[in-house]
Write a protein that holds these residues in place. Sequence first.
Motif, mmCIF file in Angstrom:
data_model
loop_
_atom_site.group_PDB
_atom_site.id
_atom_site.type_symbol
_atom_site.label_atom_id
_atom_site.label_comp_id
_atom_site.label_asym_id
_atom_site.label_seq_id
_atom_site.Cartn_x
_atom_site.Cartn_y
_atom_site.Cartn_z
ATOM 1 N N UNK A 1 0.820 -1.211 0.000
ATOM 2 C CA UNK A 1 0.000 0.000 0.000
ATOM 3 C C UNK A 1 0.859 1.270 0.000
ATOM 4 N N UNK A 2 2.136 1.119 -0.319
ATOM 5 C CA UNK A 2 3.033 2.256 -0.456
ATOM 6 C C UNK A 2 3.188 2.578 -1.939
ATOM 7 N N UNK A 3 2.815 3.785 -2.319
ATOM 8 C CA UNK A 3 2.742 4.159 -3.731
ATOM 9 C C UNK A 3 3.640 5.353 -4.045
ATOM 10 N N UNK A 4 4.242 5.331 -5.207
ATOM 11 C CA UNK A 4 4.836 6.529 -5.786
ATOM 12 C C UNK A 4 3.679 7.423 -6.218
ATOM 13 N N UNK A 5 3.895 8.737 -6.225
ATOM 14 C CA UNK A 5 2.813 9.699 -6.419
ATOM 15 C C UNK A 5 1.981 9.431 -7.666
ATOM 16 N N UNK A 6 2.615 9.221 -8.814
ATOM 17 C CA UNK A 6 1.844 9.030 -10.050
ATOM 18 C C UNK A 6 1.034 7.739 -9.999
ATOM 19 N N UNK A 7 1.571 6.703 -9.361
ATOM 20 C CA UNK A 7 0.812 5.455 -9.190
ATOM 21 C C UNK A 7 -0.463 5.707 -8.398
ATOM 22 N N UNK A 8 -0.315 6.456 -7.314
ATOM 23 C CA UNK A 8 -1.469 6.709 -6.447
ATOM 24 C C UNK A 8 -2.545 7.493 -7.177
ATOM 25 N N UNK A 9 -2.139 8.523 -7.897
ATOM 26 C CA UNK A 9 -3.130 9.359 -8.580
ATOM 27 C C UNK A 9 -3.841 8.585 -9.679
ATOM 28 N N UNK A 10 -3.068 7.869 -10.497
ATOM 29 C CA UNK A 10 -3.660 7.175 -11.648
ATOM 30 C C UNK A 10 -4.369 5.893 -11.240
ATOM 31 N N UNK A 11 -3.722 5.070 -10.410
ATOM 32 C CA UNK A 11 -4.260 3.744 -10.102
ATOM 33 C C UNK A 11 -5.269 3.747 -8.964
ATOM 34 N N UNK A 12 -5.012 4.532 -7.925
ATOM 35 C CA UNK A 12 -5.901 4.522 -6.756
ATOM 36 C C UNK A 12 -7.023 5.551 -6.905
ATOM 37 N N UNK A 13 -6.669 6.787 -7.277
ATOM 38 C CA UNK A 13 -7.696 7.813 -7.433
ATOM 39 C C UNK A 13 -8.398 7.742 -8.784
ATOM 40 N N UNK A 14 -7.767 7.072 -9.750
ATOM 41 C CA UNK A 14 -8.372 6.955 -11.072
ATOM 42 C C UNK A 14 -8.410 8.259 -11.839
ATOM 43 N N UNK A 15 -7.399 9.105 -11.621
ATOM 44 C CA UNK A 15 -7.363 10.412 -12.257
ATOM 45 C C UNK A 15 -6.144 10.541 -13.173
ATOM 46 N N UNK A 16 -6.302 11.276 -14.242
ATOM 47 C CA UNK A 16 -5.152 11.694 -15.049
ATOM 48 C C UNK A 16 -5.124 13.209 -15.182
ATOM 49 N N UNK A 17 -6.297 13.832 -15.212
ATOM 50 C CA UNK A 17 -6.379 15.289 -15.241
ATOM 51 C C UNK A 17 -6.557 15.791 -13.813
ATOM 52 N N UNK A 18 -5.542 16.465 -13.289
ATOM 53 C CA UNK A 18 -5.589 16.922 -11.893
ATOM 54 C C UNK A 18 -5.858 18.421 -11.807
ATOM 55 N N UNK A 19 -6.239 19.036 -12.926
ATOM 56 C CA UNK A 19 -6.573 20.448 -12.923
ATOM 57 C C UNK A 19 -5.374 21.373 -12.916
#
Length: 246
Positions: free
Chosen positions: A109-127
């Motif tokens: 459950x330890x993620x690099x930032x881009x992994x967390x945003x894309x894989x866990x949050x399901x986001x690519x556009x972060x505004x």
Amino acid sequence: MRVALFATCFNDTMWPETPKATVRLLRRLGVDVEFPPEQTCCGQMFTNTGYADEAVPLARKFVDVFEPYDAVVSVSGSCTGSVREQYGELAHRSGDPALADGVAKVAPKTYELSEFIVDVLGRTDVGAYFPHRVTYHPTCHSLRMLKVGDRPLQLLRAVRGIDLVDLPAADECCGFGGTFAMKNADISVAMGSDKAWHIRETEAEVVVAGDNSCLAQIGGVLSRQRAGVRTMHLAEVLASTDGSTT
């Protein structure tokens, strides 16, 4: 979801704007991120230089601090790789079943930032908004150990105003490699010079990466060449908005 930021010791000491940007970014995305003040070094420098026994207490500390959280987000592919790929061996070496159990729970459950945003949050556009010509350097540990693939590029491509250009020979190492840069200085400088040459070929204003350690190496070479190219962590670009100073 209870999320912790693992700032890493070198960011906390030398590049505190990166973890600060990460907090701003994650909160903008609706994540109530916490910073456990008890955190310290992951111990990678010990492990990579043959002092595995000395790294065990730091692995134990990491588990103690971060086990209560649902996810741990790191701003270093290198340190994330240490937790996910080295801690299991350290726990085995220690002969401590409790540590092995803790690592088995925390490492996945330890993620690099881009992994967390894309894989866990399901986001690519972060505004984000970043009106500059940018090239991206994929750091060795994120590329080869974590296999983050194009996740950082997915995030960068969605940034408004950005002019994202491909970096020639992107998968070549910058020459930092932690203590490698000190033990093999001549080789390190040669590798860094090659990387700087390719960055200058892109005519980018900014080179972005997910590890400030690699950016220190690259930035050091570029500054000595008076290239006029800035280095920025991925988190700082993604945290930038219309009202940001860039």
